[in-house]
Design an enzyme around this catalytic site. Structure first.
Site, PDB file in Angstrom:
ATOM      1  N   TRP A   1       0.598  -1.312  -0.052  1.00 35.56           N
ATOM      2  CA  TRP A   1      -0.033   0.136  -0.114  1.00 35.56           C
ATOM      3  C   TRP A   1       0.670   1.312   0.068  1.00 35.56           C
ATOM      4  O   TRP A   1       0.510   2.548  -0.305  1.00 35.56           O
ATOM      5  CB  TRP A   1      -0.899  -0.033   1.217  1.00 35.56           C
TER       6      TRP A   1
ATOM      7  N   GLU B   1      11.178  -7.778  -2.156  1.00 34.24           N
ATOM      8  CA  GLU B   1      11.749  -6.582  -1.695  1.00 34.24           C
ATOM      9  C   GLU B   1      10.926  -6.523  -0.444  1.00 34.24           C
ATOM     10  O   GLU B   1       9.763  -5.951  -0.346  1.00 34.24           O
ATOM     11  CB  GLU B   1      11.204  -5.514  -2.456  1.00 34.24           C
TER      12      GLU B   1
ATOM     13  N   CYS C   1      10.266   1.711   2.437  1.00 31.79           N
ATOM     14  CA  CYS C   1      11.076   0.672   2.945  1.00 31.79           C
ATOM     15  C   CYS C   1      12.552   1.174   2.923  1.00 31.79           C
ATOM     16  O   CYS C   1      13.260   0.657   3.955  1.00 31.79           O
ATOM     17  CB  CYS C   1      10.869  -0.409   2.027  1.00 31.79           C
TER      18      CYS C   1
END
Length: 451
Positions: A133, A231, A265
């Site tokens: 998201w 990932e 991330c």
């Protein structure tokens, strides 16, 4: 109704709900992707597929305002950043379209026996994408676009809070001219994901998500002998060594930590500063982070009530174990989490090895380059890093010793549409973007000709 719903994180309002896929719809999605691979992908040229991708890129940019508004209400991204993400997704898709023939050109091999030998890169079939998201367009574009150009087809399972962006992307690829089945969106459940991975028609899986999700998907893919790209999370170090420009270092650290309200991330989550610069850096960093404003669009709400609860619990846990808040408030207002800096984190604390997904930075003082490297490498994650140092040779040397997949020297945010992205350790494996990303799900087929 299914679990797929748009819940505006700024207000908590349920805007729309969408039914989950039936098992029959999942079967039709797989069958459609398989048909498109056999009847379209294998019968078209690389140039033809790249031309369709360029049309998709143009549509992403043309529709960027509409696309930005969708994810602003789905996951709270500030509107200018949301529009920028849609535009960057178009740029990524265009970069793959532009470079595909070069990146996928036959690779001639010089071999001992002198026979003509080369590698040709081709698609392998339908690929399942499981997307997050936090970057609803960017993550999909960098996975789907290169694979469609390569000659694979896509079954796409998006995050449950992103149904409208998922449908908007599916429409863009269809409007660009990709045939039915080339890109299929599915509102799948976790059990249905397992069914898709197990199906012999599916040839690979790409997931961007949490470490926990990555472990589950890797296990399922391995069981069925499917290639996967993961990932996952990150707790990236931002290392400040010798520099004459502390203001620049602070500016880059704030940008690296606050991009997407800290929900990236590869955000700069651990700020590591040499002792001689620490006091000046800390004061300026606190002031800059404390000056961030929701009203000015510097940050938005966290993506959901669950995300807010998790981050608040992590920060409170760190404080209970002895960490200190330098600036910020660990008691959020709704899903609005005030940008925060904590310090005094030690290896015994839970937060030392956790990923903080939100606008919270950890600030560390170190006495030497060696201590900075040791601290940077102590994380179970190994996605990206930033090294600030006026001596570029020294910065490169430090980068050599970091257990990460990416080293940005001199600034944060050096990602590019044609630059590979990925990590090591518990940040996953494989690469996306660039030439390497385009080859992940390629059949690197050997051709040999007799003398």
């Amino acid at each position: 109704m299914g679990k797929y719903a748009v819940i505006n994180p700024a207000t908590g309002e349920t805007v729309a709900e969408y039914p989950g896929a039936t098992d029959e719809q999942i079967e039709e999605a797989i069958a459609s992707a398989h048909r498109a691979y056999r009847e379209w992908a294998r019968k078209t040229t690389l140039a033809e597929r790249a031309a369709l991708a360029q049309k998709a890129a143009d549509l992403m940019i043309e529709r960027k305002e509409e696309l930005g508004a969708i994810i602003n209400r789905e996951m709270g991204k500030p509107l200018d950043q949301a529009v920028g993400e849609a535009e960057f997704s178009g740029e990524i898709t265009a970069a793959f379209a532009k470079n595909a023939e070069t990146w996928l050109a036959d690779e001639e091999l010089q071999v001992e026996d002198g026979l003509r030998t080369f590698i040709r890169k081709q698609g392998i079939g339908p690929i399942l994408g499981i997307m997050p998201w936090n970057y609803p367009y960017y993550q999909v574009a960098r996975f789907a676009s290169p694979n469609l150009i390569l000659g694979n087809t896509i079954v796409l399972k998006h995050a449950e809070q992103c149904p409208e962006s998922a449908l908007a992307l599916e429409k863009i690829y269809r409007d660009a001219g990709f045939p039915e089945g080339a890109y299929v969106n599915v509102f799948a459940s976790h059990d249905q994901i397992s069914t898709i991975i197990a199906d012999d028609r599916i040839q690979g899986v790409s997931l961007t998500g949490s470490e926990r999700a990555g472990a589950i998907i890797a296990e399922q893919a391995g069981k069925h002998l499917k290639k996967c790209v993961l990932e996952l999370g990150g707790s990236d170090p931002f290392i400040v060594l010798d520099t004459a420009n502390i203001d620049h270092a602070v500016e880059q650290a704030v940008g690296g930590r606050m991009e997407n309200t800290g929900q990236a991330c590869n955000g700069s989550k651990r700020i590591i500063v040499l002792d001689q610069y620490f006091d000046e850096f800390a004061e300026k960093f606190k002031a800059a982070i404390g000056g961030q404003s929701y009203e000015n669009g510097d940050f938005g709400p966290l993506s959901s009530a669950k995300a807010t609860e998790t981050l608040a619990s992590q920060v409170q846990g760190a404080l209970d174990q002895g960490a200190e808040v330098l600036v910020g408030d660990s008691s959020p207002e709704g899903n609005r989490f005030t940008p925060t800096v904590i310090t005094g984190v030690t290896p015994e604390m839970d937060v030392y090895s956790q990923e903080l997904f939100g606008p919270v930075a950890q600030l560390y003082r170190v006495s030497s380059e060696e201590e900075a490297i040791e601290l940077a490498n102590s994380s179970p994650y190994g996605l990206g890093s930033v090294v600030i140092c006026d001596d570029l040779e020294r910065a490169e040397s430090v980068g050599d010793r970091l257990d990460v997949g990416m080293v940005f020297i001199g600034a944060a945010g050096l990602e590019g549409a044609d630059v590979p992205f990925g990590g090591v350790k518990k940040s996953g494996y494989g690469r996306e973007l660039g030439k390497g990303g385009m080859e992940e799900f390629a059949n690197k087929k050997l051709f040999r000709f007799a003398g």
